[in-house]
Design a protein around this motif. Sequence first.
Motif, short mmCIF file in Angstrom:
data_model
loop_
_atom_site.label_atom_id
_atom_site.label_comp_id
_atom_site.label_asym_id
_atom_site.label_seq_id
_atom_site.Cartn_x
_atom_site.Cartn_y
_atom_site.Cartn_z
N THR A 227 52.04 36.08 43.85
CA THR A 227 50.63 35.75 43.97
C THR A 227 49.96 36.84 44.81
OG1 THR A 227 50.70 34.56 46.04
CG2 THR A 227 51.32 33.32 44.07
N PRO A 228 48.60 36.94 44.73
CA PRO A 228 47.93 37.97 45.53
C PRO A 228 48.31 37.87 47.00
CG PRO A 228 46.39 36.91 44.04
CD PRO A 228 47.69 36.21 43.88
N LEU A 229 48.43 36.63 47.50
CA LEU A 229 48.77 36.47 48.92
C LEU A 229 50.16 37.01 49.21
CD1 LEU A 229 47.73 33.08 50.51
CD2 LEU A 229 47.52 35.36 51.44
N VAL B 130 47.57 29.53 41.27
CA VAL B 130 47.41 28.58 42.38
C VAL B 130 46.33 29.09 43.34
CG1 VAL B 130 48.55 27.45 44.30
CG2 VAL B 130 49.83 28.02 42.26
N GLU B 131 46.47 30.36 43.69
CA GLU B 131 45.50 30.91 44.63
C GLU B 131 44.15 31.14 43.98
OE1 GLU B 131 46.98 34.42 46.47
OE2 GLU B 131 48.84 33.36 46.89
N ILE B 132 44.19 31.61 42.72
CA ILE B 132 42.91 31.91 42.05
C ILE B 132 42.10 30.63 41.88
CG2 ILE B 132 41.85 33.00 40.02
CD1 ILE B 132 44.53 34.53 39.69
N HIS C 281 31.80 35.96 39.37
CA HIS C 281 32.33 34.61 39.54
C HIS C 281 33.77 34.55 39.05
CE1 HIS C 281 28.93 32.17 40.84
NE2 HIS C 281 28.17 33.05 40.20
N VAL C 282 34.50 33.58 39.60
CA VAL C 282 35.87 33.34 39.13
C VAL C 282 35.80 32.13 38.19
CG1 VAL C 282 38.19 32.67 39.83
CG2 VAL C 282 36.87 34.26 41.22
N ASN D 91 36.96 30.01 47.95
CA ASN D 91 37.49 31.14 48.72
C ASN D 91 36.98 32.43 48.07
OD1 ASN D 91 39.04 29.20 49.97
ND2 ASN D 91 40.75 29.50 48.56
N SER D 92 36.73 33.42 48.91
CA SER D 92 36.27 34.68 48.32
C SER D 92 37.45 35.34 47.61
CB SER D 92 35.74 35.56 49.44
OG SER D 92 35.95 36.89 49.08
N LYS D 93 37.19 35.84 46.38
CA LYS D 93 38.34 36.32 45.61
C LYS D 93 38.87 37.66 46.13
CE LYS D 93 35.79 38.55 41.95
NZ LYS D 93 35.64 38.96 40.63
N ASP D 94 37.99 38.46 46.76
CA ASP D 94 38.47 39.75 47.25
C ASP D 94 38.72 39.71 48.75
OD1 ASP D 94 37.72 40.79 44.66
OD2 ASP D 94 35.67 40.73 45.43
N GLU D 95 38.93 38.51 49.28
CA GLU D 95 39.07 38.40 50.72
C GLU D 95 40.18 39.31 51.25
OE1 GLU D 95 40.57 34.65 52.11
OE2 GLU D 95 39.52 34.90 54.01
N ASN D 96 39.82 40.11 52.24
CA ASN D 96 40.85 40.91 52.89
C ASN D 96 41.35 40.07 54.05
OD1 ASN D 96 42.24 42.67 54.58
ND2 ASN D 96 41.25 44.38 53.54
#
Length: 864
Positions: free
Chosen positions: A239-241, A321-323, A601-602, A728-733
Amino acid sequence: MDDVYLTIEEVLNKYNTNRKTGLSIEQVHNASSLYGANKLKDKKQKPLITRFIDQFKDIMIIILLIASAVSFGVAIMEKDQSELVEPILIVAIVIANAILGVIQEGKAERSLEALKKMSALNARVIREGQECIIPSVDVVVGDVIKLEAGDFIPADARLIESVNLKCEESILTGESLPSEKDAGCEVPVDASLGDRKNMIFSGCSVVSGTALAVVVATGMKTQVGDIANLLDREEDQKTPLQEKIASLSKYLGLVSILACVVVFIIGMINGMRLKDIFMVSIALAVSAIPEGLPAIITIVLAMGVTKMAKKNAIIRKLPAVEILGSASVICSDKTGTLTQNRMTLVEIYTPGSGEIEKVSDNNSNDAKKLLEYATMCCDGVITVEDGLEHHIGDPTETAIIKACMINGILKEEINEKSPRVASIPFDSDRKLMTSVNIIDGKKVVIVKGAFDEMKSRCVNQDLAAAKEHNDEMSSRALRVIAVAYKYTDNVSAEDLEDGLIFLGLLGMIDPPRDEAREAVALCKRAKIRPVMITGDHIITAKAIAKDIGIMDDGDLAITGRELDKMDEDEFLDAVDNISVYARVSPQNKIRIVNAWQKRNHVVAMTGDGVNDAPALKAADIGCAMGITGTDVAKNASDMILTDDNFATIVQAVSEGRLIYKNIKKVIEYLVGSNIGELLTVFIAMVLWGLSPLESMQLLWINLITDGFPAIALGMSKGSDDIMLKGPNSKDENLFYGELGKRVLLEGMIIGTVTTIAFYIGSRFGVVGGRTFAFIVLSLTQVINVFNIKTDKSILKEDVFDNSYLNWACLSSLALMCVVLFTPLGKIFGLCKLQSTYYIVAILLSLFPTVLFEILKIRNQKRED
Ligand code: ATP
């Protein structure tokens, strides 16, 4: 001889099967013991030892091992046996951690495997004369299978019957256009795979039409089995995380190397012994590294998706899941998702009577004729067993059959009296279905479908009144089906569906799902935009959308045709205001997804048909229908809704947000503690030229003391407010925002408290200082986890509502007592302290939580 060149009868004889009754149960048993399960060879399972070694492939662990090896070497060189204990213990703890990792990853893998099985494909077979649905792996050679548009083909099979059959075979032939298939065609000798028109192949899909076929090869014996090893198998998805964590690990590894260099220089300047410098370096490496983090995140994710599956949302691709937590638009079908898909035919309009009549047990003759003709053009079936009615097939069709039954006309009787000789199945692109039946010895074409599609096909009639009735019925949220007919001689004529005589309209209700209104309201509160995309009439769609709250005053509803007329810029400007799309084509769906995505948008998008697959893929989260969805749609999706329910998507979004939030808390907890440790070691090194905690003590805290509470933290329940905030912001750093600040602050406070503890304890020598620092750091971690658990003040919350966390903390405390008060303490370099010191330790450990509590109250006041 190859099955492809045999006649249908020869193939049936060869496999000792029957086109009507299929195989017997005994034959199935024999075949399955002879040929085995119908599946491709599993991806090679990694042997246990490889999985164990993989645990050491982490950069953090490698640094740790190198440091231990160096310290071991130094101890040997200096012939100092007492110094051997530490590196040996570190390696022992790392090995124990790796074993735990293998066990826990195995568990997580098994629950993900179980999920995969839940979304595995089924096949429709005829066995012992009964049509049944079985898992595709259970299909055997000789089985007679039934297929329709959207189905995946479970095995290689020879066609027995086919109607307008087209299959997508690109995985075998590379040909992207669907190839036409025909049960009756003769195949030339040495025909290539693509030319074997009387065969269908495993792993391909049916694009249109229907078929009956006999299975001739399964599993690795199929054509796809031949090339199975060449196909790229699904790789484990991160996942991205998880990817962010992997880069965080590298970053922290770098920080620890840098810190070691600085320590080395300071040590050399201060004239410290090389061995002591190494000891501090190891401590630094250990302190900087959140050793348990990757494994804990895998576990939290696996537990999260298992929980989602129990709530009817099966995650097929882990990153979803995260998206999900970032979803800001949900584009949903109407029928069955927002409505119950329990159609009831309530009104009938016929031009003869000129008005609408309610369905009763004695409708007018015109209405009865309309119902009878419409029933001939239906594939659904109603059976009665023990007085209970079972509706099988498309609910739109069973509603028509039921209304016919109420008028005393049974479908079986109609079938017998007026048998069907040809049909074109319903297709949501065309919004029509056609059948040709023999009525009183004449061939009659019957077409039923959306009125808009029918009106241009009807001749010699003024349909103005019918249009008015169609619109009026639609405005009352009724689904309207128009029916027309004509006599014909040529069943394969191009204009089979033109020149029709209009018979009338059927109006049916499909009430909204009870939970739809609440789910839509929840979406809006959670700042997620619900959008309805439907094949139904615009007026019906608007009526339902208004009823359940998707369409507010000022929102727009448009049809697929109106959308086609808009250019890209025009549509991008308008997309925000459009809540309902009616009469859409699958191409329209892709355009809608792309437009929202361009507006940053997601998008989650539902779909069920073969043609929905591209839109499901284009969406950030493609949600396929578990009940009505085709195999093709399911395969293209990220998530399957086993109950086809809109509310389930909203619930999955809420779970997605919770999992993301929990993982962030775990990161905050573990990395905060690492930064605290790093600071403590670094400050003590600069101030006193020694490490305030030995590496094995740090490792114990990172893995044992923190490990259990961290997993339990990842299982925290959601609070009501999770759906009150935006997505949640999709590009959150991860670390640039709030989390970064909190981790740093926590790290600094924990570091300060531990350094103070070491200073106080040092009155009893270095071992005393280390013992006191060890106790305070352990207690701080156990107490602070309750502070991290909630964003609110702990005084206003039931902090002990997560029983896993309570038990985890108690276990951590118990284990701390074991190393403190048993002979193990000596090995760990700990000593006993005066009892008053334990009270001071508790007070000191409370300090960070009190401080955070004050900060939380201050922030709350500011927000108010
Ligand atoms: P959604 O995309 O929200 O599920 P839907 O189910 O209303 O919408 P379709 O199934 O594509 O969309 O139906 C579109 C139209 O086709 C309906 O409004 C109806 O007029 C007509 N229709 C639906 N089912 C049938 C059928 N079995 N036979 C003939 N016409 C049908």
